[in-house]
Design an enzyme around this catalytic site. Structure first.
Site, mmCIF file in Angstrom:
data_model
loop_
_atom_site.group_PDB
_atom_site.id
_atom_site.type_symbol
_atom_site.label_atom_id
_atom_site.label_comp_id
_atom_site.label_asym_id
_atom_site.label_seq_id
_atom_site.Cartn_x
_atom_site.Cartn_y
_atom_site.Cartn_z
ATOM 1 N N LYS A 34 39.944 63.407 33.219
ATOM 2 C CA LYS A 34 39.348 62.118 32.839
ATOM 3 C C LYS A 34 40.080 60.974 33.559
ATOM 4 C CE LYS A 34 42.385 61.854 28.803
ATOM 5 N NZ LYS A 34 42.516 62.221 27.382
ATOM 6 N N TYR A 253 57.278 32.950 41.531
ATOM 7 C CA TYR A 253 56.592 32.111 40.547
ATOM 8 C C TYR A 253 57.458 31.909 39.307
ATOM 9 C CZ TYR A 253 52.212 32.748 43.114
ATOM 10 O OH TYR A 253 51.241 32.754 44.060
HETATM 11 C C1 LIG Z 1 43.448 63.341 27.273
HETATM 12 C C2 LIG Z 1 43.287 64.477 26.372
HETATM 13 C C3 LIG Z 1 44.036 65.651 26.558
HETATM 14 C C4 LIG Z 1 45.142 65.760 27.581
HETATM 15 O O1 LIG Z 1 46.286 65.141 27.079
HETATM 16 P P1 LIG Z 1 47.682 65.168 27.880
HETATM 17 O O2 LIG Z 1 48.655 64.562 26.960
HETATM 18 O O3 LIG Z 1 47.460 64.318 29.096
HETATM 19 O O4 LIG Z 1 47.934 66.579 28.233
HETATM 20 C C5 LIG Z 1 43.762 66.730 25.745
HETATM 21 N N1 LIG Z 1 42.814 66.655 24.776
HETATM 22 C C6 LIG Z 1 42.092 65.537 24.563
HETATM 23 C C7 LIG Z 1 41.081 65.510 23.477
HETATM 24 C C8 LIG Z 1 42.312 64.414 25.349
HETATM 25 O O5 LIG Z 1 41.593 63.306 25.119
#
Ligand SMILES: *Cc1c(COP(=O)(O)O)cnc(C)c1O
Length: 359
Positions: A34, A253
């Protein structure tokens, strides 16, 4: 000349995949890609993992774009479909969906689908963000089992809230709750994220879901990654100027920092326009020519400034590493007061992505 670039080492990615698979030998590994593969480029990551059996994303657009780039393996929609149209697309394109609330269950029952779809029931075992209440799980199962739109047995998933805290009871309570609710059903079960894979072997079950560790980063966030995980991304840029800077002169800045000595300042082509946080405080580490130097002054849109030290011999054009193998992103994110996930995913399009070892 390319300045800001994210160098993505696909050999390191495959190495991490092997390590995580070896940590959970009796489970199938779902590669979580994702957020454009946590900022690494989801399509390239997917193509670089021929051994992965299944991918997971959060939004249907992410899954559709993977399909359109020729990724044919199963893709799990971690939050499910948000409307009937999405469900039709998901079924047509062979995705697997999650349901976590009653509208999603009703949509599966009532939406005409050309192909049946595999369904995962997301159970709320204690995170209290998404998920079916434990008392309602059996009702969901019964309804899904008698629904002709569902492919195979319903599967089960849940998500840990504190699996990175290895001394808390929460994870064991969540696991116990999940097992008690699901053990009498034949469908597949999955609860472990990266922290579950690394720290909670009893949580592995049928499928584990790895995101952050796949990219070589510790889910604990406060220490360089354990068990030989290798960072996949190195964020690099260049010095575009090296300047003499005199005692008492401020920089940048707001004049937020003034030097207490004569020194040499390096100006790095990296700023919040690249996704590097503007709020990175003075002292945030940057790697230049074999050593760590501190950020001084405010990060601006296109540049940041580092104190190279009196007499420094660095030159314009010299390479700089903002994070990667030479400088763990865990250290950088801790300084900034965030987590590696956020740093990586916020890199902007201006950062050129270069892939090493594609096969
Ligand atoms: C993002 C996500 C993961 C992966 O989590 P990590 O901590 O990056 O391994 C697993 N399960 C769900 C439902 C997620 O949303």
């Amino acid at each position: 000349m390319i300045t800001a670039e994210a160098v993505i080492d696909l050999q390191a990615l495959r190495h991490n995949y092997q390590i995580l698979q070896a940590c959970s030998p009796n489970s199938k590994l779902i590669a979580v890609i994702k957020g454009d593969g946590y900022g690494h480029g989801a399509i390239n990551i997917a193509h670089a993992l021929p051994e992965a059996e299944m991918f997971a994303v959060s939004r249907i657009e992410e899954a559709v774009s993977l399909r359109s780039e020729g990724i044919t393996k199963p893709i799990l929609l971690l939050e499910g479909c948000f409307c009937a149209e999405d469900l039709v697309i998901a079924a047509e394109q062979g995705m697997q969906t999650v349901i976590h609330h009653p509208e999603q269950l009703a949509a599966i029952e009532t939406t005409p689908l050309n192909k049946p779809i595999k369904v995962w029931i997301k159970v709320d075992t204690g995170m209290h963000r998404l998920g079916v209440h434990p008392a309602e799980v059996s009702d969901y199962v019964t309804r899904l089992q008698s629904c002709s739109h569902v492919y195979g047995e319903p599967c089960f998933m849940s998500h840990f809230s504190c699996a990175d805290e290895t001394d808390a009871d929460t994870t064991l309570n969540q696991l116990q709750c999940f097992n008690a609710l699901t053990q009498n059903y034949p469908g597949e079960k999955s609860i472990a994220n990266s922290a579950g894979i690394l720290y909670w072997p009893d949580s592995h079950l049928d499928r584990v879901r790895s995101g952050i560790a796949l990219y070589g980063i510790s889910p604990k966030g406060d220490e360089p990654c354990e068990r030989e995980l290798t960072p996949v991304m190195t964020l690099r840029s260049k010095l575009i100027a090296v300047r003499d800077h005199y005692c008492g002169e401020p920089i940048g800045y707001g004049e937020t920092w003034s030097s207490s000595r004569d020194t040499r300042i390096g100006v790095v082509a990296m700023g919040y326009g690249d996704g590097y946080p503007r709020l990175a405080p003075e002292g945030t580490p940057v790697f230049v020519n074999g050593r760590i130097v501190p950020i001084v002054g405010r990060v601006s849109m296109d540049m940041l400034t580092v104190d190279l030290g009196p007499g420094a011999e660095d030159k314009a054009g010299d390479p700089v590493v903002l994070w990667g193998k030479e400088l763990p992103i865990e250290q950088v994110s801790q300084h900034i007061g965030t987590i590696a996930y956020e740093l990586m995913i916020k890199l902007t399009k201006r950062v050129y992505k270069r892939y090493l070892h594609p096969s």
